[in-house]
Design an enzyme around this catalytic site. Structure first.
Site, PDB file in Angstrom:
ATOM      1  N   ILE A 215       0.938  -1.172  -0.031  1.00 44.69           N
ATOM      2  CA  ILE A 215      -0.057   0.101   0.030  1.00 44.69           C
ATOM      3  C   ILE A 215       0.816   1.320   0.135  1.00 44.69           C
ATOM      4  O   ILE A 215       1.532   1.508   0.953  1.00 44.69           O
ATOM      5  CB  ILE A 215      -0.809  -0.182   1.334  1.00 44.69           C
ATOM      6  CG1 ILE A 215      -1.678  -1.187   1.076  1.00 44.69           C
ATOM      7  CG2 ILE A 215      -1.849   1.258   1.275  1.00 44.69           C
ATOM      8  CD1 ILE A 215      -2.976  -1.292   2.376  1.00 44.69           C
TER       9      ILE A 215
ATOM     10  N   ASN B 167       1.455   5.557  -0.817  1.00 43.82           N
ATOM     11  CA  ASN B 167       0.691   6.835  -0.724  1.00 43.82           C
ATOM     12  C   ASN B 167      -0.153   7.019  -1.569  1.00 43.82           C
ATOM     13  O   ASN B 167      -1.228   7.899  -1.289  1.00 43.82           O
ATOM     14  CB  ASN B 167       2.057   7.991  -0.773  1.00 43.82           C
ATOM     15  CG  ASN B 167       2.681   7.868   0.548  1.00 43.82           C
ATOM     16  OD1 ASN B 167       2.397   7.869   1.854  1.00 43.82           O
ATOM     17  ND2 ASN B 167       3.903   7.704   0.280  1.00 43.82           N
ATOM     18  N   SER B 168      -0.197   6.538  -2.973  1.00 45.20           N
ATOM     19  CA  SER B 168      -1.076   6.913  -3.963  1.00 45.20           C
ATOM     20  C   SER B 168      -1.852   5.698  -4.401  1.00 45.20           C
ATOM     21  O   SER B 168      -3.140   6.258  -4.898  1.00 45.20           O
ATOM     22  CB  SER B 168      -0.297   7.348  -5.050  1.00 45.20           C
ATOM     23  OG  SER B 168       0.346   8.803  -4.721  1.00 45.20           O
ATOM     24  N   ARG B 169      -1.434   4.545  -4.608  1.00 42.38           N
ATOM     25  CA  ARG B 169      -2.069   3.683  -5.056  1.00 42.38           C
ATOM     26  C   ARG B 169      -1.836   2.193  -4.361  1.00 42.38           C
ATOM     27  O   ARG B 169      -1.061   2.256  -3.382  1.00 42.38           O
ATOM     28  CB  ARG B 169      -1.626   3.517  -6.651  1.00 42.38           C
ATOM     29  CG  ARG B 169      -2.001   4.548  -7.494  1.00 42.38           C
ATOM     30  CD  ARG B 169      -1.602   4.165  -8.720  1.00 42.38           C
ATOM     31  NE  ARG B 169      -0.033   4.296  -8.784  1.00 42.38           N
ATOM     32  CZ  ARG B 169       0.870   4.110  -9.791  1.00 42.38           C
ATOM     33  NH1 ARG B 169       0.157   3.777 -10.984  1.00 42.38           N
ATOM     34  NH2 ARG B 169       2.011   4.170  -9.955  1.00 42.38           N
TER      35      ARG B 169
ATOM     36  N   GLY C  47      10.133   3.583   6.589  1.00 39.23           N
ATOM     37  CA  GLY C  47       8.925   3.074   5.987  1.00 39.23           C
ATOM     38  C   GLY C  47       9.036   1.599   5.472  1.00 39.23           C
ATOM     39  O   GLY C  47      10.306   1.223   4.978  1.00 39.23           O
ATOM     40  N   ILE C  48       8.285   0.575   5.777  1.00 39.81           N
ATOM     41  CA  ILE C  48       8.502  -0.733   5.471  1.00 39.81           C
ATOM     42  C   ILE C  48       8.739  -1.006   3.844  1.00 39.81           C
ATOM     43  O   ILE C  48       9.359  -1.899   3.523  1.00 39.81           O
ATOM     44  CB  ILE C  48       7.273  -1.553   5.885  1.00 39.81           C
ATOM     45  CG1 ILE C  48       7.331  -2.986   5.663  1.00 39.81           C
ATOM     46  CG2 ILE C  48       5.925  -1.166   5.157  1.00 39.81           C
ATOM     47  CD1 ILE C  48       8.346  -3.713   6.670  1.00 39.81           C
ATOM     48  N   ASP C  49       8.061  -0.049   3.032  1.00 43.92           N
ATOM     49  CA  ASP C  49       8.367  -0.274   1.617  1.00 43.92           C
ATOM     50  C   ASP C  49       9.818   0.094   1.435  1.00 43.92           C
ATOM     51  O   ASP C  49      10.254  -0.497   0.368  1.00 43.92           O
ATOM     52  CB  ASP C  49       7.371   0.776   0.871  1.00 43.92           C
ATOM     53  CG  ASP C  49       7.452   2.200   1.348  1.00 43.92           C
ATOM     54  OD1 ASP C  49       8.016   2.677   2.414  1.00 43.92           O
ATOM     55  OD2 ASP C  49       7.245   3.179   0.651  1.00 43.92           O
TER      56      ASP C  49
ATOM     57  N   THR D  57       5.569   8.733  -4.955  1.00 41.83           N
ATOM     58  CA  THR D  57       5.044  10.105  -4.457  1.00 41.83           C
ATOM     59  C   THR D  57       6.107  10.880  -3.900  1.00 41.83           C
ATOM     60  O   THR D  57       6.378  12.098  -3.797  1.00 41.83           O
ATOM     61  CB  THR D  57       3.901   9.747  -3.597  1.00 41.83           C
ATOM     62  OG1 THR D  57       2.718   9.002  -4.360  1.00 41.83           O
ATOM     63  CG2 THR D  57       3.091  11.090  -3.066  1.00 41.83           C
TER      64      THR D  57
END
Length: 299
Positions: free
Chosen positions: A30, A32-34, A146-148, A171
């Site tokens: 998940i 920030n944008s999509r 951030g995990i991403d 983003t």
């Protein structure tokens, strides 16, 4: 229940797995944008695609059981849509009738989220595993990372070797680097290309909303839209080059990779402005899913 909600019908010709490829899994990152999706068959990443965030107000009106069924339907419908576009080849979607609870047997879902408003929605999915920083084999991670970023760093490092610098052109534009011992050195965050443009258009009285140019714009623009494009693109590209060159001073043999939705444009700009720098940057669109696969896909 939301309007038009109905579980997809089960069919007799859908099989519960992939021959010779192992169990299927869904990865959901998940952003920030999509919503970023990855479909795995065993160790193989079959397909990736993006969808919009779910509306929290719609899901919040559902009971626990309805919410679980709704989420399973969303996942299956999304897979069916890309399957209908012949994007999944031989991939089969498991679907089995269950008289008591869900009309579908849900695919296992691995969740990595940086959006607090979206995370609770997907915690209701019946077979969800949420990725957290403490699960990752990288040293020096700090609690608010951030995990991403961490998963993409892990994926890039495993794919290309350590040390590695991972640039995420999403983003937010982020830089995340680790050394040969898989220990986080650090990084940086700034607004992404699109966010810079939209901020100027929305937060100023006289500047228009403009889009990213397909190629490097004229530096010395003679109109407002061109001046905005020039300022955002040239300043960002110069900053990216500066971070890369500084990282190379620290780790001369390091791999450098770029991921994220704006990576293609960023690479094009970088190649036009600084071709020598761009030549060594690796395009890695699936870096986060490589990282997820290391943590979730059985050997």
């Amino acid at each position: 229940m939301p309007e038009n909600f109905s579980p997809p019908a089960c069919t007799d010709n859908v099989t519960p797995g992939l021959t010779g490829k192992g169990q299927m899994k869904i990865a959901l990152a998940i952003g920030n944008s999509r919503l970023h999706w990855g479909l795995f068959a065993g160790k193989t990443l079959e397909k990736t695609w993006d969808t919009e965030h779910l509306k929290a107000d719609v899901v919040s009106r559902l009971s626990k059981e309805e919410r679980a069924e709704y989420l399973v339907e969303m996942v299956m419908r999304s897979i069916e849509e890309i399957s209908a576009q012949n994007l999944l080849g031989r991939t089969a979607i498991p679907a089995i009738s269950t008289p008591d609870t869900l009309s579908l047997v849900p695919l296992p879902l691995v969740l990595a989220s940086v959006v607090p408003q979206q995370t609770p929605i997907w915690e209701s999915y019946p077979d969800a595993r949420i990725m957290t920083l403490d699960q990752l084999p990288i040293g020096g991670l700090y609690p608010t990372l951030g995990i991403d970023r961490a998963l993409a760093l892990l994926g890039a490092g495993n794919q290309f070797g350590w040390p590695v610098l991972l640039i995420d052109a999403g983003t937010a534009l982020t830089f995340t680097g680790a050394n040969v011992n898989r220990y986080l050195i650090g990084g940086a965050i700034l607004p992404g290309l699109g966010l810079q443009l939209s901020s100027l258009g929305k937060k100023t009285a006289g500047l228009p909303l403009v889009s990213l140019p397909e190629s490097l714009p004229c530096r010395w623009a003679k109109d407002t839209a061109g001046a905005i494009q020039s300022g955002v693109v040239y300043a960002t590209v110069a900053g990216v080059r500066d971070f890369i060159e500084d990282w190379r001073c620290l780790f001369p043999n390091s791999k450098i990779a770029v991921t994220g939705g704006d990576r293609t444009l960023l690479l094009q700009y970088l190649a036009s402005a600084f071709p020598d720098t761009a030549a060594s940057v690796i395009d890695a669109p699936d870096a986060i899913f490589w990282g997820i696969s290391l943590m979730t896909v059985d050997s």
